[in-house]
Design a protein around this motif. Sequence first.
Motif, short mmCIF file in Angstrom:
data_model
loop_
_atom_site.label_atom_id
_atom_site.label_comp_id
_atom_site.label_asym_id
_atom_site.label_seq_id
_atom_site.Cartn_x
_atom_site.Cartn_y
_atom_site.Cartn_z
N LYS A 54 0.84 -1.18 0.00
CA LYS A 54 0.00 0.00 0.00
C LYS A 54 0.89 1.24 0.00
CE LYS A 54 -3.89 -2.00 2.61
NZ LYS A 54 -4.64 -1.94 3.88
N THR A 55 0.38 2.31 -0.57
CA THR A 55 1.14 3.56 -0.62
C THR A 55 1.46 4.05 0.79
OG1 THR A 55 0.04 4.14 -2.70
CG2 THR A 55 1.14 5.92 -1.50
N VAL A 115 -2.08 -4.54 -1.32
CA VAL A 115 -3.32 -4.56 -2.10
C VAL A 115 -3.04 -5.36 -3.37
CG1 VAL A 115 -4.18 -2.35 -1.24
CG2 VAL A 115 -2.66 -2.39 -3.24
#
Length: 896
Positions: A54-55, A115
């Motif tokens: 995830k960022t 993700v």
Amino acid sequence: MEFALNKIDKHWDKSRSLNQHMNDLKRKVMELNGVKEDIDSRMKAELQPRKKLKTEVQLWLENVERINGEVQKLNERIGESSTLTRGFHADDVLKRTREVGELIQQGKFEEGLVVDNPQWIGQVLSTTRLSGEGTKACMEEIWKCLMDDEVGKIGVWGMGGVGKTSIVKLINNQLLQEREKFDIVIWITVSKEMSIAKLQKDMASKIGVSFCGDADEITRAGMLFEALSRKRRSVIILDDLWQEVPLDKVGIPEPSSGSKLVLTTRSFDVCRKMSCRAIKMKPLVEEESWKLFSEKVGRGILNIPEVEPIAKKIVERCAGLPLGVITVASCMKDIDDLYEWRNALKELSDRKKSVNGLEEEVFQQLRFSYDRLKDPKLQHCFLSCALYPEDWEIEERELVRFWIAEGLVEEMDSRLADFDRGRAIMNRLLNNCLLEDFSKWGNRRRVKMHDLVRDMALHITSEKPRYFVKAGMGLREPPNVQEWSEDLEKVSLMRNRELEVFYPLEMSPPKCPMLTTLLLSGSGIQSIPEGFFSHMDGLKVLDLSENSIESLPNSISNLKNLTTLLLAGCSRLKDVPSLSNLRALKELDLRGTAIKDVPHGMQNLSSLKCLNLNCTNVDEIPNEIFPRPSCLQELNVVGAFIGGKEVGELKKLETFEGAFYDSHNFNVYVQAFHGREEPRQYFIVVGERGMEMEDSASKTIALEVGRVYPNQIMLPRHIEKLVVNDNGTESHEEEYLIFSRFFLTSLGNFSSLKILEISCLYNTKRLFSPNCVPPNLEQLGVSKCYQLEDIIASEERGRVTMEFCLPRLKKMTLRALPELKSICSVDAVMICKSLERLEVISCPKLKRMPFKLPKVEPSLPQELSITLETIVLCKSTEWADPDFKSFLIPKLIRLM
């Protein structure tokens, strides 16, 4: 006053509490790094293929790295502060403590770290199985670079047909499995006639960018740049690149932060210009080629009697190029007719197009490499390599000299500049895989053409420019007269050894008005028809070297356009016709011929730049044989005596090999170069002629003392090697150190002198005074000086130990010196930190070894090679430095 005291009190309070705050910060940082370790463990479990971080997780990891760095720097600043200033850092400590606490709270990531990643990151490509250990090693090297974050650009280069595209296709498919490392893999096949517009269009289709119909190049580049910048971990593969691509104009970001650019090309220059890590793909070795061919053609066919030896010869013609091997094997698959196999071999050997696919699949690709040279002179330089025999290793200097002679290299102000430009052309051809580097002898580079590349060159020259090449083919009979056609531009019959007669003596002379080059060296030719050159007005280069001719036809005297006449090694050649009319002649090589006199008409050769008259039967070079002014840049007359004034007047001389009868002529020569640049390379003998030059130094003087003594000698200021020998023809008393009186200037003043060799100085007892030793000496050899007692002698005694520092001395050789007692004076030592080889042979009275290890640290090379007689190791031998003896003993090679 009270306000100031209160402020100081508060500062002292901050200083006293700082230690407590620092302890709190350290505990928090330890806790944060513990959380990071847990995150790393979770990442290993969760970050599976088709998943990505995830960022927010990526940003958190970056912030952890940042805060660790900032805390470390804060610690360093506090540690460097004084007691009065430490308190000023308290606020910074508290601020960092709060930030660390926030990161600890943010690091829970209860909903997971990753993700789903888009399933498609690139196109799977059809591949062929590659063979060969070299191919495997190349693929491993490419992959290693792709996994190395320090390498952003990778250039895979090699000649056409070697398998660059095939190997990078395999890399492409393998990259698609590395979803955790790369977000997208983009493959672009670059067209031969590359355009930025087409490249932009192809790139846009791969990454889903749509251009507006009226978008210009700059706008398209901006759109691509923006889209590609968002794909932080991308691999862009540009296949079959023929020239440098301006990435910014296309819209490709410079690789960074894990992104990669991979390209394939036939030119090393493309890799260099694009700052790539260049990886060369080499052809298959013989066994690998045969294995690949066997797999493609089928073992059943090869089991037919007599087919296998023919097939192996066909495979040899493919020069290790997988494309050539596969193409030829495909043509021959399922053919079981022996006659067809024999015909295929002949057609391949004759370079015909009959074998389906060979011309199109191999020659055309190689032809395109040739076409891309663009510069006609560069193309002619390449084609001229085909004049040499197949598989011939061509010495670079010989080939460049040939190019210069043909006018293919634009002449510069000096011979050195000419050769530099020629070597630059050579590098272009090497980098485009049209030549191969076969360097084997030190700095002497040799090059070679692949068989298929040479075939392609000969195919080109079968039309225009027209070549007639039968070099190294073992001819014994002259070629057909009809082959000497009027449109010929170059002819090569070199290296046929037993040809003897290359053109029928009874036939009319050939009419070849366009012929510029005729190469006949090393073919055993015994005679040339008298009028043979009558209809060759355009001839520029004539090479008759290493043949058995005794005379030359008079028709040579009328070749007014001849620039190069090479007759070296024609050991039976006694007569050369007048050269008066050869006013275009720039190079004349007569070394090793049997001529007794300098050819007539030398004074008229105003264009002559290179002259080699190293002929043992020519005793002396007459005065005033050179035109005034002279263009001579290279002169070799070491086999004959020449006047010092004669050479000193050659204002453009760059390379000189010659012999002077006495010291007077030598000093006249040296004086002539005062105030102007001396030749960049010379080998000069004084007192003897015919001595052979060695390659150890580019500026060498050899002195025969018996011929020049007792006159003082002037030495050129940049001398690199000095050889001193006494031929023993005269007897003279020695009352002084020879090197203190023999030379007009002390050898200690010659900083360029690297090599000194001394032999046969029969009446000499001492060589050097302390200040006479050359400071940068690298090699010292002394032999057969039967009265010599000291190498370096000093008249002083009873003083502090003298040190002679020879920091660059690598080799010292002392041989056959029966009276030698010391290398340097009794109380002196020698520090030689660069010593690599020490030889002491037949020096029975030498009782002291003065060598000493450097004071700071023993830096002698571990590979030091020692040759000492056992007498040197006897107990009575004195060692100036016991540590030096201990260092040597394990390495000694004892001569029993």
